[in-house]
Design a protein around this motif. Sequence first.
Motif, PDB file in Angstrom:
ATOM      1  N   ARG A  45       0.819  -1.208   0.000  1.00  0.00           N
ATOM      2  CA  ARG A  45       0.000   0.000   0.000  1.00  0.00           C
ATOM      3  C   ARG A  45       0.857   1.265   0.000  1.00  0.00           C
ATOM      4  NH1 ARG A  45      -2.493  -2.533   4.542  1.00  0.00           N
ATOM      5  NH2 ARG A  45      -1.911  -0.691   5.750  1.00  0.00           N
ATOM      6  N   GLY A  46       2.183   1.098  -0.142  1.00  0.00           N
ATOM      7  CA  GLY A  46       3.075   2.247  -0.240  1.00  0.00           C
ATOM      8  C   GLY A  46       3.645   2.748   1.066  1.00  0.00           C
ATOM      9  N   ILE A  47       3.456   2.009   2.156  1.00  0.00           N
ATOM     10  CA  ILE A  47       4.011   2.400   3.458  1.00  0.00           C
ATOM     11  C   ILE A  47       5.227   1.516   3.703  1.00  0.00           C
ATOM     12  CG2 ILE A  47       3.587   2.649   5.923  1.00  0.00           C
ATOM     13  CD1 ILE A  47       0.551   2.720   5.204  1.00  0.00           C
ATOM     14  N   ASP A  48       6.413   2.108   3.636  1.00  0.00           N
ATOM     15  CA  ASP A  48       7.648   1.341   3.702  1.00  0.00           C
ATOM     16  C   ASP A  48       7.788   0.584   5.020  1.00  0.00           C
ATOM     17  OD1 ASP A  48      10.166   0.448   2.698  1.00  0.00           O
ATOM     18  OD2 ASP A  48      11.133   1.897   4.037  1.00  0.00           O
ATOM     19  N   GLN A  49       7.619   1.242   6.146  1.00  0.00           N
ATOM     20  CA  GLN A  49       7.720   0.608   7.450  1.00  0.00           C
ATOM     21  C   GLN A  49       6.559   1.065   8.330  1.00  0.00           C
ATOM     22  OE1 GLN A  49       9.438  -1.788   8.714  1.00  0.00           O
ATOM     23  NE2 GLN A  49      10.887  -2.082   7.051  1.00  0.00           N
ATOM     24  N   LEU A  50       5.469   0.329   8.312  1.00  0.00           N
ATOM     25  CA  LEU A  50       4.280   0.687   9.082  1.00  0.00           C
ATOM     26  C   LEU A  50       4.610   0.856  10.555  1.00  0.00           C
ATOM     27  CD1 LEU A  50       1.239   1.238   9.096  1.00  0.00           C
ATOM     28  CD2 LEU A  50       0.871  -1.233   9.331  1.00  0.00           C
ATOM     29  N   PHE A  51       5.493  -0.008  11.092  1.00  0.00           N
ATOM     30  CA  PHE A  51       5.855   0.103  12.505  1.00  0.00           C
ATOM     31  C   PHE A  51       6.491   1.455  12.810  1.00  0.00           C
ATOM     32  CE2 PHE A  51       8.935  -0.610  16.036  1.00  0.00           C
ATOM     33  CZ  PHE A  51       8.001  -0.784  17.042  1.00  0.00           C
ATOM     34  N   LEU A  52       7.279   1.969  11.898  1.00  0.00           N
ATOM     35  CA  LEU A  52       7.930   3.262  12.123  1.00  0.00           C
ATOM     36  C   LEU A  52       6.980   4.420  11.838  1.00  0.00           C
ATOM     37  CD1 LEU A  52      11.434   2.538  10.542  1.00  0.00           C
ATOM     38  CD2 LEU A  52      10.783   2.470  12.964  1.00  0.00           C
ATOM     39  N   ASP A  53       6.119   4.267  10.828  1.00  0.00           N
ATOM     40  CA  ASP A  53       5.204   5.348  10.443  1.00  0.00           C
ATOM     41  C   ASP A  53       3.980   5.444  11.352  1.00  0.00           C
ATOM     42  OD1 ASP A  53       6.916   5.890   8.346  1.00  0.00           O
ATOM     43  OD2 ASP A  53       5.684   4.915   6.823  1.00  0.00           O
ATOM     44  N   GLN A  54       3.409   4.310  11.700  1.00  0.00           N
ATOM     45  CA  GLN A  54       2.200   4.271  12.534  1.00  0.00           C
ATOM     46  C   GLN A  54       2.332   3.127  13.546  1.00  0.00           C
ATOM     47  OE1 GLN A  54      -1.561   4.585  10.323  1.00  0.00           O
ATOM     48  NE2 GLN A  54      -0.333   5.018   8.495  1.00  0.00           N
ATOM     49  N   PRO A  55       3.206   3.307  14.538  1.00  0.00           N
ATOM     50  CA  PRO A  55       3.502   2.195  15.446  1.00  0.00           C
ATOM     51  C   PRO A  55       2.301   1.666  16.215  1.00  0.00           C
ATOM     52  CG  PRO A  55       4.542   4.231  16.205  1.00  0.00           C
ATOM     53  CD  PRO A  55       3.983   4.506  14.845  1.00  0.00           C
ATOM     54  N   LEU A  56       1.397   2.525  16.616  1.00  0.00           N
ATOM     55  CA  LEU A  56       0.251   2.027  17.376  1.00  0.00           C
ATOM     56  C   LEU A  56      -0.673   1.189  16.492  1.00  0.00           C
ATOM     57  CD1 LEU A  56      -1.064   1.834  20.103  1.00  0.00           C
ATOM     58  CD2 LEU A  56      -2.303   3.943  19.608  1.00  0.00           C
ATOM     59  N   LEU A  57      -0.922   1.642  15.266  1.00  0.00           N
ATOM     60  CA  LEU A  57      -1.748   0.861  14.333  1.00  0.00           C
ATOM     61  C   LEU A  57      -1.097  -0.493  14.055  1.00  0.00           C
ATOM     62  CD1 LEU A  57      -4.060   0.431  12.312  1.00  0.00           C
ATOM     63  CD2 LEU A  57      -2.669   1.677  10.623  1.00  0.00           C
ATOM     64  N   PHE A  58       0.185  -0.468  13.759  1.00  0.00           N
ATOM     65  CA  PHE A  58       0.930  -1.706  13.498  1.00  0.00           C
ATOM     66  C   PHE A  58       0.821  -2.642  14.702  1.00  0.00           C
ATOM     67  CE2 PHE A  58       4.840  -4.222  13.665  1.00  0.00           C
ATOM     68  CZ  PHE A  58       4.885  -4.757  12.391  1.00  0.00           C
ATOM     69  N   SER A  59       1.048  -2.096  15.890  1.00  0.00           N
ATOM     70  CA  SER A  59       1.038  -2.906  17.103  1.00  0.00           C
ATOM     71  C   SER A  59      -0.350  -3.453  17.410  1.00  0.00           C
ATOM     72  CB  SER A  59       1.580  -2.088  18.277  1.00  0.00           C
ATOM     73  OG  SER A  59       2.931  -1.752  18.031  1.00  0.00           O
ATOM     74  N   GLU A  60      -1.368  -2.672  17.143  1.00  0.00           N
ATOM     75  CA  GLU A  60      -2.743  -3.153  17.333  1.00  0.00           C
ATOM     76  C   GLU A  60      -3.028  -4.328  16.396  1.00  0.00           C
ATOM     77  OE1 GLU A  60      -6.113  -3.779  19.022  1.00  0.00           O
ATOM     78  OE2 GLU A  60      -5.200  -1.892  19.637  1.00  0.00           O
ATOM     79  N   MET A  61      -2.556  -4.229  15.158  1.00  0.00           N
ATOM     80  CA  MET A  61      -2.741  -5.317  14.197  1.00  0.00           C
ATOM     81  C   MET A  61      -2.010  -6.578  14.666  1.00  0.00           C
ATOM     82  SD  MET A  61      -2.432  -3.059  10.713  1.00  0.00           S
ATOM     83  CE  MET A  61      -2.723  -4.379   9.550  1.00  0.00           C
ATOM     84  N   LEU A  62      -0.795  -6.392  15.190  1.00  0.00           N
ATOM     85  CA  LEU A  62      -0.044  -7.538  15.702  1.00  0.00           C
ATOM     86  C   LEU A  62      -0.734  -8.141  16.925  1.00  0.00           C
ATOM     87  CD1 LEU A  62       3.729  -6.545  15.564  1.00  0.00           C
ATOM     88  CD2 LEU A  62       2.405  -7.909  13.948  1.00  0.00           C
ATOM     89  N   LEU A  63      -1.174  -7.288  17.824  1.00  0.00           N
ATOM     90  CA  LEU A  63      -1.845  -7.773  19.032  1.00  0.00           C
ATOM     91  C   LEU A  63      -3.048  -8.637  18.666  1.00  0.00           C
ATOM     92  CD1 LEU A  63      -2.068  -7.716  22.152  1.00  0.00           C
ATOM     93  CD2 LEU A  63      -3.604  -5.762  21.854  1.00  0.00           C
ATOM     94  N   GLN A  64      -3.898  -8.143  17.788  1.00  0.00           N
ATOM     95  CA  GLN A  64      -5.075  -8.907  17.390  1.00  0.00           C
ATOM     96  C   GLN A  64      -4.683 -10.208  16.689  1.00  0.00           C
ATOM     97  OE1 GLN A  64      -7.945  -8.166  18.720  1.00  0.00           O
ATOM     98  NE2 GLN A  64      -6.874  -6.418  19.604  1.00  0.00           N
ATOM     99  N   GLY A  65      -3.663 -10.153  15.847  1.00  0.00           N
ATOM    100  CA  GLY A  65      -3.194 -11.357  15.160  1.00  0.00           C
ATOM    101  C   GLY A  65      -2.625 -12.385  16.119  1.00  0.00           C
ATOM    102  N   ARG A  66      -1.898 -11.919  17.125  1.00  0.00           N
ATOM    103  CA  ARG A  66      -1.300 -12.852  18.082  1.00  0.00           C
ATOM    104  C   ARG A  66      -2.346 -13.431  19.026  1.00  0.00           C
ATOM    105  NH1 ARG A  66       4.126  -9.507  18.317  1.00  0.00           N
ATOM    106  NH2 ARG A  66       5.067 -10.483  16.476  1.00  0.00           N
ATOM    107  N   ILE A  67      -3.351 -12.650  19.363  1.00  0.00           N
ATOM    108  CA  ILE A  67      -4.458 -13.194  20.158  1.00  0.00           C
ATOM    109  C   ILE A  67      -5.149 -14.310  19.366  1.00  0.00           C
ATOM    110  CG2 ILE A  67      -6.764 -12.684  21.079  1.00  0.00           C
ATOM    111  CD1 ILE A  67      -5.616  -9.908  21.903  1.00  0.00           C
ATOM    112  N   LYS A  68      -5.379 -14.062  18.085  1.00  0.00           N
ATOM    113  CA  LYS A  68      -6.007 -15.083  17.240  1.00  0.00           C
ATOM    114  C   LYS A  68      -5.121 -16.326  17.136  1.00  0.00           C
ATOM    115  CE  LYS A  68      -8.358 -16.000  12.904  1.00  0.00           C
ATOM    116  NZ  LYS A  68      -8.387 -17.389  13.237  1.00  0.00           N
ATOM    117  N   GLN A  69      -3.818 -16.130  16.984  1.00  0.00           N
ATOM    118  CA  GLN A  69      -2.919 -17.286  16.939  1.00  0.00           C
ATOM    119  C   GLN A  69      -3.046 -18.115  18.209  1.00  0.00           C
ATOM    120  OE1 GLN A  69       0.980 -15.547  16.146  1.00  0.00           O
ATOM    121  NE2 GLN A  69       0.938 -16.427  14.086  1.00  0.00           N
ATOM    122  N   TYR A  70      -3.094 -17.458  19.352  1.00  0.00           N
ATOM    123  CA  TYR A  70      -3.222 -18.181  20.617  1.00  0.00           C
ATOM    124  C   TYR A  70      -4.548 -18.950  20.656  1.00  0.00           C
ATOM    125  CZ  TYR A  70      -3.665 -19.246  25.540  1.00  0.00           C
ATOM    126  OH  TYR A  70      -3.844 -19.922  26.730  1.00  0.00           O
TER     127      TYR A  70
END
Length: 177
Positions: A45-70
């Motif tokens: 989508r043209g965002i080189d490093q989402l974690f650096l550009d929007q860390p909270l959004l990136f982290s929220e996506m990871l959190l939800q993904g890791r909860i689902k993995q568990y």
Amino acid sequence: MQKQIIVLIGGPGTGKSTLINELVARGYSCYPEISRQVTLEAQQRGIDQLFLDQPLLFSEMLLQGRIKQYEDAVQESDKVVFIDRGIPDVLAYMDYIGDEYPEHFVKACEDIKYSKIFILPPWEEIYESDTERYENFDQAVKIQNHLVDTYKKYGYDLIEVPKDTVENRILYILDKI
């Protein structure tokens, strides 16, 4: 044997994905690191490093993904399930960059508990940078320190996997479970 949900952690480039791939090849149920997928989708989508550009959004996506993995791991018929990184990793990375996060991040770490945590130490000889890994080795070591602090904060005893061949690292992990 009671179900064990086991997490492999460590700073970037410590060999987690290599070990997960080998465990998959041996027939174990494993869940891969999801941050690479989130990063790749953002790059498309043209965002080189989402974690650096929007860390909270990136982290929220990871959190939800890791909860689902568990949750998915709990439903697995296999008695042992391996996951590449756990929920506390999200907080460790946010602490590393000095950003705040909502209380539900903390609650997820308090509510969801893994059976065992194996930590892979920083290992400069195998460290490689790539398009999804922006950290240099020194940063990877600092992230490692945040991971240790965060997992210990949530009551985990960390089992350090020695620097060794992939085969010997796998045997070490399997022996400890």
